[in-house]
Design an enzyme around this catalytic site. Structure first.
Site, PDB file in Angstrom:
ATOM      1  CE  LYS A  79      -3.821   1.927   2.599  1.00  0.00           C
ATOM      2  NZ  LYS A  79      -4.682   1.878   3.748  1.00  0.00           N
ATOM      3  CB  SER A 154      -8.125   3.614   2.768  1.00  0.00           C
ATOM      4  OG  SER A 154      -7.292   2.963   3.782  1.00  0.00           O
ATOM      5  CB  SER A 178      -8.143   0.676   5.560  1.00  0.00           C
ATOM      6  OG  SER A 178      -9.024   1.876   5.569  1.00  0.00           O
TER       7      SER A 178
HETATM    8  N1  GLN Z   1     -13.213   4.206   6.429  1.00  0.00           N
HETATM    9  C1  GLN Z   1     -12.435   4.499   7.428  1.00  0.00           C
HETATM   10  C2  GLN Z   1     -12.056   5.905   7.330  1.00  0.00           C
HETATM   11  O1  GLN Z   1     -12.404   6.489   6.711  1.00  0.00           O
HETATM   12  C3  GLN Z   1     -11.305   3.634   8.085  1.00  0.00           C
HETATM   13  C4  GLN Z   1      -9.955   3.947   7.283  1.00  0.00           C
HETATM   14  C5  GLN Z   1      -8.856   2.969   7.637  1.00  0.00           C
HETATM   15  O2  GLN Z   1      -9.065   2.108   8.212  1.00  0.00           O
HETATM   16  N2  GLN Z   1      -7.876   3.669   7.214  1.00  0.00           N
HETATM   17  O3  GLN Z   1     -11.490   6.345   8.403  1.00  0.00           O
END
Ligand code: GLN
Length: 485
Positions: A79, A154, A178
């Site tokens: 990532k 994400s 994410s």
């Molecule tokens: N979807 C969640 C957010 O927008 C979690 C994101 C993540 O785990 N990086 O904060």
């Protein structure tokens, strides 16, 4: 005909060890697969074919010299939020579009020591803020099961790369879900380690009390292998915990007969899509048929998880993102009138809409006069949520729950509706608030789209959730289904 990119890491490791294939051949196969499908999937932001082939050649040399590391020569996608020395690390943000780190994240160094071959850096929501990978400043990633749909976020690029077989292994990060959400929506396995289990050094910070790095893989055995490579105490991360890692692969062999699996009633509520719920219920029955005991548990403060998370995560984000001022590194607005103008214009042009929303929310909740009402309250809710889990774990060994309330939705469907987007994390973020570990594995389909079930474990009980997930995979074949792309 067998294409090498179809292999899992443990299958590839066996063939490499028996000298039936070389790391070069395996890497080339993955690269060819990327060239064939990534135009449609768009999983990668940066590809590094020459670096990868050189690393593969080095892995082959190391093996010829007698080294026998398990992951030696296995390709991986990382990532784009982890620093990679000499290789662009963008966080899918204009702010870091040209940022080339001068050092490696600890996780990246550990992968190199293990002889893993990095293929490239994967797409994500900008600074890991989002649930669909549509918040990338560059382009959206598509779900390999249905190219008109989101892969989840994400870590959507890493999930899609594994699902489309554009890599053997991948690394993601999980602040509120994410790793697990995109893994579930793309039909792969994803593990969020306990907070402190894997080093955050060199991970570009979003919400520092929640962020954690973890494996995204084709099956549970691969997740155990990859976790073993990256779970190591790191004095460079002050929140890294000095507890020796377990032998995660050995842990897979233990039976789950008599295992007490908690089923939280607060996770089976309105909003849980019918197709998802029925796949989860069948998976639970299946676990029972394997000898596990299902016990209903209650996590009464679950309803506060979403608001608490979006207060705490945004507060931490607003502090962490203060560093992008156009002075030290990253994008800098070229024609500013004075210093304040430079800050303002740099941040205006460098950050996307969702990132700005988070910074504003976070700054607000931390400001004098609102701190007690919001931030402090959220921290209290966090303690109550942790207490719920502690009480549940007095009765059960692991907890099973849906990973996502619905299967993957269409690209564009929720971009203008942040609350609806945030609701995708409803089942994942409690775990981060409580600092525990969790794994999601595919458990069926809802209207042709993958559904995931997650197993939540006590802090540092990665072995417990891995063995539960492995027992499930050993007697089902959902993880063997591949996207048709
Ligand atoms: N979807 C969640 C957010 O927008 C979690 C994101 C993540 O785990 N990086 O904060």
């Amino acid at each position: 005909m067998l294409n090498l990119y179809n292999l899992t890491a443990h299958e590839a490791a066996r063939l490499l060890r028996q000298r039936e294939i070389s790391a070069i051949e395996l890497t080339q196969s993955c690269l060819e697969r990327i060239y064939a499908v990534d135009d449609q999937v768009k999983a990668y932001i940066t590809l590094i074919p020459e670096v990868a082939l050189e690393a593969a050649a080095e892995a082959d040399r190391r093996r010829a010299a007698g080294e026998d590391l398990l992951l030696l020569g296995i390709p991986i996608a990382v990532k784009d939020v982890l620093c990679t020395q000499g290789i662009t690390t963008t966080c899918a943000s204009r702010m870091l579009e040209d940022f080339v780190p001068s050092y490696n994240a600890t996780v990246v160094s550990l992968l190199q020591e293990a002889g893993v071959v990095m293929l490239g850096k994967t797409n994500m929501d900008e600074f890991a803020m989002g649930s669909s990978t549509e918040n990338s400043a560059f382009f959206a990633t598509h779900n390999p099961w249905d190219l008109e749909r989101i892969p989840g976020g994400s870590s959507g690029g890493s999930a899609a790369a594994v699902a489309a077989q554009e890599t053997i292994l991948a690394i993601g990060t999980d602040t509120g879900g994410s790793i697990r959400l995109p893994a579930a929506l793309c039909g792969i396995t994803g593990l969020k380690p306990t907070y402190g289990r894997v080093s955050r050094f060199g991970l570009v910070a979003f919400a520092s009390s929640l962020d954690q790095v973890g494996p995204m893989t084709k099956d549970v055995r691969d997740a155990a292998l990859l976790l073993s490579a990256i779970a190591k105490y790191d004095p460079q991360d002050s929140t890294s915990v000095n507890i020796p890692a377990q032998d995660y692969t050995a842990a897979l062999q233990e039976e789950i007969k008599g295992l007490r699996i908690g089923v939280p009633k607060e996770y089976f509520v309105a909003g849980l899509e019918a197709g998802t719920e029925s796949a989860i219920r069948q998976a639970l029955q299946h676990l029972e048929s394997l000898g596990a005991e299902l016990i209903e548990v209650s996590l009464p403060h679950t309803q506060y998880a979403l608001p608490a998370y979006y207060l705490i995560a945004t507060a931490e984000a607003s502090a962490n993102l203060a560093r992008y001022d156009g002075v030290k590194y990253g994008y800098s607005y070229p024609a500013a009138k004075d210093l304040w103008d430079a800050y303002r214009r740099t941040r205006e042009a460098g950050f996307g809409q969702e990132v700005k929303r988070r910074i504003m929310l976070g700054t607000y909740t931390l400001s004098a006069g609102y701190y007690d009402a919001y931030y402090l309250q959220a921290q209290k809710a966090r303690t109550l949520i942790k207490g719920d889990f502690d009480a549940a774990f007095d009765q059960v060994d692991v907890i099973a729950a849906p990973t996502s309330p619905t299967a993957a939705f269409k690209l564009g469907e929720r971009v203008d509706d942040p609350i609806h987007m945030y609701l995708m994390d409803i089942f994942t973020l409690s775990l981060n608030l409580a600092g525990m570990c969790g794994i999601t594995v595919p458990c069926g389909f809802s209207q042709g789209l993958p559904v995931g079930i997650q197993f939540l474990g006590k802090p540092f009980d990665e072995a417990g959730i891995l063995r539960t997930a492995y027992a499930y995979q050993q007697s089902t074949d959902w993880h063997l289904r591949r996207a048709g792309i």
